[in-house]
Write a protein that holds these residues in place. Structure first.
Motif, PDB file in Angstrom:
ATOM      1  N   GLU A 124       0.869  -1.178   0.000  1.00 18.41           N
ATOM      2  CA  GLU A 124       0.000   0.000   0.000  1.00 18.41           C
ATOM      3  C   GLU A 124       0.903   1.224   0.000  1.00 18.41           C
ATOM      4  OE1 GLU A 124      -2.167  -0.390   3.614  1.00 18.41           O
ATOM      5  OE2 GLU A 124      -3.092  -2.286   3.018  1.00 18.41           O
ATOM      6  N   ARG A 125       0.580   2.157  -0.890  1.00 15.77           N
ATOM      7  CA  ARG A 125       1.348   3.404  -0.982  1.00 15.77           C
ATOM      8  C   ARG A 125       0.383   4.503  -1.372  1.00 15.77           C
ATOM      9  NH1 ARG A 125       4.479   5.903  -5.379  1.00 15.77           N
ATOM     10  NH2 ARG A 125       6.014   7.244  -4.417  1.00 15.77           N
ATOM     11  N   GLY A 126       0.109   5.408  -0.424  1.00 13.21           N
ATOM     12  CA  GLY A 126      -0.907   6.423  -0.680  1.00 13.21           C
ATOM     13  C   GLY A 126      -2.229   5.733  -0.912  1.00 13.21           C
ATOM     14  N   GLY A 127      -2.914   6.076  -1.991  1.00  9.14           N
ATOM     15  CA  GLY A 127      -4.181   5.432  -2.329  1.00  9.14           C
ATOM     16  C   GLY A 127      -4.019   4.234  -3.233  1.00  9.14           C
ATOM     17  N   SER A 128      -2.808   3.807  -3.506  1.00  6.94           N
ATOM     18  CA  SER A 128      -2.546   2.677  -4.394  1.00  6.94           C
ATOM     19  C   SER A 128      -2.313   1.411  -3.585  1.00  6.94           C
ATOM     20  CB  SER A 128      -1.297   2.943  -5.252  1.00  6.94           C
ATOM     21  OG  SER A 128      -1.451   4.113  -6.019  1.00  6.94           O
ATOM     22  N   GLY A 129      -2.660   0.289  -4.183  1.00 12.08           N
ATOM     23  CA  GLY A 129      -2.433  -1.000  -3.537  1.00 12.08           C
ATOM     24  C   GLY A 129      -2.172  -2.063  -4.574  1.00 12.08           C
ATOM     25  N   ILE A 130      -1.231  -2.957  -4.285  1.00 14.60           N
ATOM     26  CA  ILE A 130      -0.873  -4.033  -5.212  1.00 14.60           C
ATOM     27  C   ILE A 130      -0.719  -5.324  -4.430  1.00 14.60           C
ATOM     28  CG2 ILE A 130       0.897  -4.905  -6.786  1.00 14.60           C
ATOM     29  CD1 ILE A 130       1.468  -2.031  -7.589  1.00 14.60           C
ATOM     30  N   ASP A 131      -1.295  -6.398  -4.964  1.00 17.57           N
ATOM     31  CA  ASP A 131      -1.100  -7.754  -4.457  1.00 17.57           C
ATOM     32  C   ASP A 131      -0.343  -8.514  -5.529  1.00 17.57           C
ATOM     33  OD1 ASP A 131      -2.613  -7.192  -2.195  1.00 17.57           O
ATOM     34  OD2 ASP A 131      -4.469  -7.951  -3.074  1.00 17.57           O
ATOM     35  N   ALA A 132       0.655  -9.292  -5.108  1.00 17.25           N
ATOM     36  CA  ALA A 132       1.441 -10.059  -6.074  1.00 17.25           C
ATOM     37  C   ALA A 132       2.091 -11.243  -5.372  1.00 17.25           C
ATOM     38  CB  ALA A 132       2.509  -9.173  -6.713  1.00 17.25           C
ATOM     39  N   VAL A 133       2.699 -12.082  -6.175  1.00 13.57           N
ATOM     40  CA  VAL A 133       3.520 -13.174  -5.668  1.00 13.57           C
ATOM     41  C   VAL A 133       4.877 -13.013  -6.325  1.00 13.57           C
ATOM     42  CG1 VAL A 133       3.796 -15.683  -5.538  1.00 13.57           C
ATOM     43  CG2 VAL A 133       1.517 -14.675  -5.416  1.00 13.57           C
ATOM     44  N   VAL A 134       5.927 -13.123  -5.569  1.00 14.59           N
ATOM     45  CA  VAL A 134       7.323 -12.955  -5.981  1.00 14.59           C
ATOM     46  C   VAL A 134       7.591 -11.481  -6.285  1.00 14.59           C
ATOM     47  CG1 VAL A 134       9.202 -13.695  -7.482  1.00 14.59           C
ATOM     48  CG2 VAL A 134       7.360 -15.293  -6.953  1.00 14.59           C
ATOM     49  N   MET A 135       8.456 -10.871  -5.496  1.00 17.58           N
ATOM     50  CA  MET A 135       8.730  -9.444  -5.619  1.00 17.58           C
ATOM     51  C   MET A 135      10.187  -9.155  -5.279  1.00 17.58           C
ATOM     52  SD  MET A 135       8.114  -6.457  -2.973  1.00 17.58           S
ATOM     53  CE  MET A 135       9.311  -7.362  -2.086  1.00 17.58           C
ATOM     54  N   ASP A 136      10.761  -8.182  -5.966  1.00 18.59           N
ATOM     55  CA  ASP A 136      12.089  -7.651  -5.659  1.00 18.59           C
ATOM     56  C   ASP A 136      11.938  -6.152  -5.477  1.00 18.59           C
ATOM     57  OD1 ASP A 136      13.524 -10.124  -6.050  1.00 18.59           O
ATOM     58  OD2 ASP A 136      13.199  -9.842  -8.198  1.00 18.59           O
ATOM     59  N   TYR A 137      12.467  -5.631  -4.373  1.00 23.88           N
ATOM     60  CA  TYR A 137      12.332  -4.207  -4.070  1.00 23.88           C
ATOM     61  C   TYR A 137      13.705  -3.629  -3.775  1.00 23.88           C
ATOM     62  CZ  TYR A 137      11.292   0.028  -1.407  1.00 23.88           C
ATOM     63  OH  TYR A 137      11.266   1.309  -0.952  1.00 23.88           O
ATOM     64  N   ASP A 138      14.012  -2.490  -4.390  1.00 24.32           N
ATOM     65  CA  ASP A 138      15.266  -1.769  -4.172  1.00 24.32           C
ATOM     66  C   ASP A 138      14.918  -0.394  -3.621  1.00 24.32           C
ATOM     67  OD1 ASP A 138      17.602  -0.151  -4.466  1.00 24.32           O
ATOM     68  OD2 ASP A 138      18.348  -1.513  -6.019  1.00 24.32           O
ATOM     69  N   ASN A 139      15.222  -0.152  -2.359  1.00 25.01           N
ATOM     70  CA  ASN A 139      14.855   1.113  -1.725  1.00 25.01           C
ATOM     71  C   ASN A 139      15.682   2.284  -2.251  1.00 25.01           C
ATOM     72  OD1 ASN A 139      13.314   2.653   0.255  1.00 25.01           O
ATOM     73  ND2 ASN A 139      15.254   2.848   1.351  1.00 25.01           N
ATOM     74  N   ILE A 140      16.924   2.052  -2.591  1.00 29.92           N
ATOM     75  CA  ILE A 140      17.783   3.146  -3.060  1.00 29.92           C
ATOM     76  C   ILE A 140      17.358   3.597  -4.459  1.00 29.92           C
ATOM     77  CG2 ILE A 140      20.147   3.792  -3.665  1.00 29.92           C
ATOM     78  CD1 ILE A 140      21.052   1.960  -1.343  1.00 29.92           C
ATOM     79  N   LYS A 141      17.114   2.644  -5.362  1.00 30.56           N
ATOM     80  CA  LYS A 141      16.666   2.990  -6.716  1.00 30.56           C
ATOM     81  C   LYS A 141      15.163   3.254  -6.774  1.00 30.56           C
ATOM     82  CE  LYS A 141      20.227   0.317  -9.064  1.00 30.56           C
ATOM     83  NZ  LYS A 141      20.490  -0.854  -9.906  1.00 30.56           N
TER      84      LYS A 141
END
Length: 195
Positions: free
Chosen positions: A153-170
């Motif tokens: 959840e980010r602001g008014g957006s929401g995403i459900d998924a399976v398998v994710m990669d997240y890079d906080n710096i980029k």
């Protein structure tokens, strides 16, 4: 002469029996030696801080109980909280039921009711909240991945998924499977005409 030999033999037998008895009672009184399979250190309410090459704190891992296992040099943390401390990035705060620290802190595996919250960005970015059941964190690079279902959840957006990669710096997220969500449109810049 035979009396002297018998006396010496009796004294030697008594001395040997006394020595044997003192050794067996001394070994029994010692604490059990540390098992290579079990923990060698258990600390309640501990915090582990990682630093960069310049000596600046980059992340902190805290927990109710920290246990070190010498057999594979892993650390397990009960009720962990992993916080990023980089001044140039929005702060990340991850919580879970259990964490396993591997490779000298380069890899932290969080499991059980994992929640990752990124603070709002300096340029007005909304905060982000991520929930999953397992998350692999790489604190040095502020990268995170999971093969489990994840909700963001980010602001008014929401995403459900399976398998994710997240890079906080980029500030990039890659979803790899069963992606569903709603994305709130960004606000138009001040003074811009919306059609």
């Amino acid at each position: 002469r035979i009396t002297a030999v018998i006396a010496i033999l009796l004294l030697a037998l008594l001395a040997g029996t006394t020595y044997w008895y003192s050794q067996t009672t001394r070994i029994g009184a010692l604490a059990s030696p540390v098992s290579r399979e079990g923990p060698d250190v258990v600390v309640d309410g501990a915090a582990l801080t990682q630093f960069d090459a310049q000596g600046r704190a980059t992340s902190k891992l805290m927990g109710d109980r920290v246990t070190h296992y010498p057999s594979d040099d892993r650390i397990e943390v009960t009720r962990p909280r992993l916080i990023s401390l980089r001044a140039d990035q929005p702060q990340l705060d991850a919580k879970a039921n259990l964490a396993r620290v591997e490779d000298g802190g380069a890899r932290v595996v969080l499991t059980g009711d994992v929640t990752l919250i990124r603070a709002p960005g300096k340029n007005g970015e909304p905060p982000m909240r991520m929930t999953t059941q397992s998350l692999v964190a790489f604190p040095d690079t502020e990268q995170f991945s999971t093969d489990a279902p994840v909700q963001i959840e980010r602001g008014g957006s929401g995403i459900d998924a399976v398998v994710m990669d997240y890079d906080n710096i980029k500030r990039t997220v890659k979803f790899r499977s069963r992606v569903r969500g709603t994305v709130e449109p960004s606000a138009a810049p001040k003074g811009a005409e919306v059609r």
